[in-house]
Design an enzyme around this catalytic site. Structure first.
Site, PDB file in Angstrom:
ATOM      1  N   VAL A   1       0.818  -1.215   0.000  1.00  0.00           N
ATOM      2  CA  VAL A   1       0.000   0.000   0.000  1.00  0.00           C
ATOM      3  C   VAL A   1       0.853   1.268   0.000  1.00  0.00           C
ATOM      4  O   VAL A   1       0.648   2.172  -0.815  1.00  0.00           O
ATOM      5  CB  VAL A   1      -0.919   0.003   1.241  1.00  0.00           C
ATOM      6  CG1 VAL A   1      -1.973   1.057   1.100  1.00  0.00           C
ATOM      7  CG2 VAL A   1      -1.569  -1.347   1.417  1.00  0.00           C
TER       8      VAL A   1
ATOM      9  N   HIS B   1     -29.299   7.643  -9.967  1.00  0.00           N
ATOM     10  CA  HIS B   1     -28.636   7.778 -11.259  1.00  0.00           C
ATOM     11  C   HIS B   1     -28.366   9.255 -11.514  1.00  0.00           C
ATOM     12  O   HIS B   1     -29.254  10.069 -11.279  1.00  0.00           O
ATOM     13  CB  HIS B   1     -29.524   7.216 -12.365  1.00  0.00           C
ATOM     14  CG  HIS B   1     -28.942   7.392 -13.729  1.00  0.00           C
ATOM     15  ND1 HIS B   1     -27.881   6.638 -14.182  1.00  0.00           N
ATOM     16  CD2 HIS B   1     -29.252   8.268 -14.726  1.00  0.00           C
ATOM     17  CE1 HIS B   1     -27.575   7.020 -15.416  1.00  0.00           C
ATOM     18  NE2 HIS B   1     -28.391   8.022 -15.768  1.00  0.00           N
TER      19      HIS B   1
HETATM   20  P1  NAD Z   1       2.601  -3.975   2.980  1.00  0.00           P
HETATM   21  O1  NAD Z   1       2.604  -5.174   3.826  1.00  0.00           O
HETATM   22  O2  NAD Z   1       1.305  -3.437   2.442  1.00  0.00           O
HETATM   23  O3  NAD Z   1       3.527  -4.242   1.694  1.00  0.00           O
HETATM   24  C1  NAD Z   1       4.867  -4.600   1.793  1.00  0.00           C
HETATM   25  C2  NAD Z   1       5.300  -5.182   0.463  1.00  0.00           C
HETATM   26  O4  NAD Z   1       6.709  -5.334   0.479  1.00  0.00           O
HETATM   27  C3  NAD Z   1       4.694  -6.550   0.187  1.00  0.00           C
HETATM   28  O5  NAD Z   1       4.156  -6.565  -1.110  1.00  0.00           O
HETATM   29  C4  NAD Z   1       5.912  -7.485   0.327  1.00  0.00           C
HETATM   30  O6  NAD Z   1       5.810  -8.639  -0.491  1.00  0.00           O
HETATM   31  C5  NAD Z   1       7.044  -6.571  -0.110  1.00  0.00           C
HETATM   32  N1  NAD Z   1       8.363  -6.966   0.385  1.00  0.00           N
HETATM   33  C6  NAD Z   1       8.670  -7.445   1.608  1.00  0.00           C
HETATM   34  N2  NAD Z   1       9.993  -7.687   1.693  1.00  0.00           N
HETATM   35  C7  NAD Z   1      10.538  -7.342   0.486  1.00  0.00           C
HETATM   36  C8  NAD Z   1      11.860  -7.372  -0.061  1.00  0.00           C
HETATM   37  N3  NAD Z   1      12.898  -7.824   0.661  1.00  0.00           N
HETATM   38  N4  NAD Z   1      12.064  -6.928  -1.327  1.00  0.00           N
HETATM   39  C9  NAD Z   1      11.008  -6.496  -2.072  1.00  0.00           C
HETATM   40  N5  NAD Z   1       9.742  -6.451  -1.608  1.00  0.00           N
HETATM   41  C10 NAD Z   1       9.496  -6.869  -0.338  1.00  0.00           C
HETATM   42  O7  NAD Z   1       3.411  -2.862   3.813  1.00  0.00           O
HETATM   43  P2  NAD Z   1       3.556  -1.287   3.614  1.00  0.00           P
HETATM   44  O8  NAD Z   1       3.088  -0.857   2.274  1.00  0.00           O
HETATM   45  O9  NAD Z   1       4.938  -0.975   4.047  1.00  0.00           O
HETATM   46  O10 NAD Z   1       2.548  -0.724   4.688  1.00  0.00           O
HETATM   47  C11 NAD Z   1       2.753  -0.983   6.091  1.00  0.00           C
HETATM   48  C12 NAD Z   1       1.437  -1.125   6.808  1.00  0.00           C
HETATM   49  O11 NAD Z   1       0.740   0.092   6.812  1.00  0.00           O
HETATM   50  C13 NAD Z   1       0.553  -2.156   6.156  1.00  0.00           C
HETATM   51  O12 NAD Z   1      -0.008  -2.970   7.138  1.00  0.00           O
HETATM   52  C14 NAD Z   1      -0.494  -1.348   5.467  1.00  0.00           C
HETATM   53  O13 NAD Z   1      -1.746  -2.007   5.420  1.00  0.00           O
HETATM   54  C15 NAD Z   1      -0.564  -0.085   6.312  1.00  0.00           C
HETATM   55  N6  NAD Z   1      -0.947   1.030   5.459  1.00  0.00           N
HETATM   56  C16 NAD Z   1      -2.231   1.100   5.020  1.00  0.00           C
HETATM   57  C17 NAD Z   1      -2.607   2.107   4.177  1.00  0.00           C
HETATM   58  C18 NAD Z   1      -4.012   2.157   3.676  1.00  0.00           C
HETATM   59  O14 NAD Z   1      -4.857   1.476   4.234  1.00  0.00           O
HETATM   60  N7  NAD Z   1      -4.315   2.894   2.626  1.00  0.00           N
HETATM   61  C19 NAD Z   1      -1.695   3.056   3.754  1.00  0.00           C
HETATM   62  C20 NAD Z   1      -0.392   2.946   4.216  1.00  0.00           C
HETATM   63  C21 NAD Z   1      -0.034   1.934   5.067  1.00  0.00           C
END
Ligand code: NAD
Length: 462
Positions: free
Chosen positions: A179, A441
Site C-alpha cells: 500500500v 442515477h
Molecule cells: P505492505 O505489507 O502493504 O507491503 C509490503 C510489500 O513489500 C509486500 O508486497 C511485500 O511482499 C514486499 N516486500 C517485503 N519484503 C521485500 C523485499 N525484501 N524486497 C522487495 N519487496 C518486499 O506494507 P507497507 O506498504 O509498508 O505498509 C505498512 C502497513 O501500513 C501495512 O499494514 C499497510 O496495510 C498499512 N498502510 C495502510 C494504508 C491504507 O490502508 N491505505 C496506507 C499505508 C499503510
C-alpha cells in the site's frame, strides 16, 4: 499523582478513539502522548499527509491529462513543492488540533510525554506516576527495514521521510509493492519522477484478489510506474546524493543493480512497544513482537489491555479505531465487539482499490461454492463523463444462498463505494438484496448494484 479509571497510552486512531469512547461512557480518562501533537502516525506522518499529497498530485494529473479535453484550455500548473508541503502540513495541523479540541470537549487529560507501566495500575510519564484502574496500550507500529538496507530518512527513506523530501526526485526506487509503496510511488510519478518499484513476490499488493491486483498493476503502468517483480533486494548502498540497489531475480538468481536519487523502503511495519516495560511486567508477546490479547483485548496481566497495530491483525487505522471503541465498551461493562470478517481495506491511488471479505483465491482454497458478479465502470455513465471508467466492481456470493462473501473494487471512489457492501455484509445480505435496492442515477454506486445484478439474472448495462 492523578487517579483515573482508564489511561490510554498512545493517541493514534486506536488510542484517541478509545479515550473519547471511555470518556463518553463516563470513565475518568487520560491519554499519554509523547509527540508534540496528537493523532499518532496516521495523522502526523501517515494516512492524512499522504492523502493530501495524493489529492494535490491528482489535481495536477487531471490538469495535464483531462482539462483540455473538457475545453479547459491554458498552461498546466507547475509544481511548487515547498507550497505543496506547506499545504500538507496545514492539513496535518487542522486534524491534530481537531483531536486536541475533542479531548478538551470530552474532559480527557493529555499526559504529555512517553509513558511506561512500572506496575499494573500505574503509568509513569516523565517524573509523574499516575494511577489507573485499567490501562489500554495503543502504541501503534514503527517503520521497519530489510537486511542490508539502512533507512537514513535522507536518501533511503521510509514513508515518513518520503513525505518531506527536499525536492521531487528525478529517479525514485520503491522497495515493496504494498500500500505505502504504491500510494507514494503514485504521488511522485504524477509529480514527474521516474518510479521503479521492486517487489519480492510475483504480483503487486499480493494479498489482494488476483484479478484486481493484475488490473491495478496494468493501470499503474499506464501512469508511468515501472515494476520489477519476483526480485529480492540484497542491499542498498547510499552516498550523500544517490543510492544503488542490488537485487536478485528469484526465477534465475541473476543479480542486477538499479541507481536512484531516493529509495523508499515500504516493506511493512512492526509493532511498536519500546520503553513500555512490558518485559518486566510479564506481558505475553507473539514471536512477531505483537502484544497477545484475548477476544476482549485483555493481555495476560490484569487491568492491561492492548489494541491496534501493536496487536494481531491488519495494521489499519480503522481496525484500531473499532478496537478502541469496543475495548472502551468492555471497560465500561458493556459488550464491545469487532467483526474482523468485515474490515475494508483501501488503496488511495487513482483509481482507488478497495476490498472487503474474502478474495476469489481464498474461496477456492476453502472449497466454497461461489459465484461472481462483475461490472465494468465502462458501463457507468458518470464514470465515463469523469474520465474514470477504468476498473470494475466484483462481488463474490455464495452459490446457493446468494449471501455476499466478499467484494473487490478498482475504480473511482472505490474506497467509499465499498461501504455499502460492508453494511450489506454486516446484515448478512444477499447479492439480490443489493440488486433490489434503488441506486440514484447517475452515480458510481450504480456499478455496485450492477455487479450485484450480475450475480443473478445479469447486469443491465453490460
Ligand atoms: P505492505 O505489507 O502493504 O507491503 C509490503 C510489500 O513489500 C509486500 O508486497 C511485500 O511482499 C514486499 N516486500 C517485503 N519484503 C521485500 C523485499 N525484501 N524486497 C522487495 N519487496 C518486499 O506494507 P507497507 O506498504 O509498508 O505498509 C505498512 C502497513 O501500513 C501495512 O499494514 C499497510 O496495510 C498499512 N498502510 C495502510 C494504508 C491504507 O490502508 N491505505 C496506507 C499505508 C499503510
Amino acid at each position: 499523582m492523578a487517579s483515573y479509571d482508564v489511561i490510554v497510552i498512545g493517541s493514534g486512531p486506536g488510542g484517541y478513539v478509545a479515550a473519547i469512547r471511555c470518556a463518553q461512557l463516563g470513565l475518568k480518562t487520560a491519554c499519554v502522548e509523547g509527540r508534540e501533537t496528537l493523532g499518532g502516525t496516521c495523522l502526523n506522518v501517515g494516512c492524512i499527509p499522504s492523502k493530501a499529497l495524493l489529492h494535490a498530485s491528482h489535481q495536477l494529473h487531471e490538469a495535464e491529462h483531462n482539462f483540455a479535453k473538457m475545453g479547459l484550455k491554458g498552461k498546466s500548473p507547475s509544481v511548487d513543492w515547498k507550497q505543496m508541503l506547506t499545504y500538507k502540513d496545514e492539513v496535518i495541523g487542522q486534524n491534530t488540533k481537531g483531536i486536541e479540541f475533542l479531548f478538551k470537549k470530552n474532559k480527557i487529560d493529555w499526559l504529555k510525554g512517553w509513558g511506561s507501566i512500572p506496575e499494573a495500575g500505574k503509568v509513569a510519564v516523565g517524573d509523574d506516576t499516575h494511577e489507573a484502574k485499567n490501562i489500554i496500550i495503543a502504541s501503534g507500529s514503527d517503520v521497519t527495514s530489510i537486511p542490508g538496507v539502512e533507512i537514513d530518512e535522507k536518501i533511503v527513506v521510509s514513508s515518513t521521510g518520503a513525505l518531506e523530501l527536499g525536492k521531487v526526485p528525478k529517479k525514485l526506487a520503491v522497495i515493496g509493492a504494498g500500500v505505502i509503496g504504491l500510494e507514494l510511488g503514485s504521488v511522485y510519478a504524477r509529480l514527474g519522477s521516474e518510479v521503479q518499484v521492486i517487489e519480492f513476490l510475483d504480483t503487486v499488493t499480493p494479498t489482494m484478489d488476483a484479478e484486481v491486483s493484475k488490473a491495478f498493476q496494468r493501470l499503474l503502468k499506464k501512469q508511468g510506474l515501472e515494476f520489477t517483480l519476483g526480485a529480492a533486494v540484497q542491499k542498498v548502498e547510499a552516498t550523500k546524493t544517490k543510492a544503488k540497489i542490488t537485487y536478485k531475480l528469484r526465477k534465475d538468481d541473476s543479480e542486477h543493480t538499479l541507481d536512484a536519487d531516493i529509495v523508499l523502503v515500504a516493506t511493512g511495519r512492526k509493532p511498536y512497544t519500546d520503553g513500555l516495560g512490558l518485559d518486566a511486567l510479564g506481558v505475553e508477546m507473539s514471536e512477531r513482537g505483537q502484544i497477545k490479547t484475548d477476544e476482549h483485548w485483555a493481555t495476560n496481566v490484569k487491568g492491561i489491555y492492548a489494541i491496534g497495530d501493536c496487536i494481531d491483525g491488519p495494521m489499519l487505522a480503522h481496525k484500531a479505531e473499532d478496537e478502541g471503541m469496543a475495548c472502551a465498551e468492555v471497560l465500561a461493562g458493556k459488550h464491545g465487539h469487532v467483526n474482523y470478517g468485515v474490515i475494508p481495506s483501501v488503496v488511495y491511488t487513482h483509481p482507488e482499490v478497495a476490498s472487503v471479505g474474502r478474495t476469489e483465491e481464498e474461496l477456492k482454497k476453502d472449497g466454497v461454492d461461489y459465484k461472481v458478479g462483475k461490472f465494468s465502470f465502462m458501463g457507468n455513465g458518470r464514470a465515463k463523463a469523469n474520465f474514470a471508467a477504468d476498473g470494475f466492481v466484483k462481488i463474490l456470493a455464495d452459490k446457493s444462498s446468494d449471501r455476499i462473501l466478499g467484494a473487490h473494487i478498482i475504480g473511482p471512489m472505490a474506497g467509499d463505494l465499498i461501504h455499502e457492501i460492508c453494511v450489506a455484509m454486516e446484515f448478512g445480505a444477499s447479492a439480490e438484496d443489493l440488486a433490489l435496492t434503488c441506486h440514484a442515477h447517475p452515480t458510481y454506486s450504480e456499478a455496485v448494484r450492477e455487479a450485484a445484478l450480475a450475480c443473478g439474472d445479469g447486469a443491465i448495462h453490460a
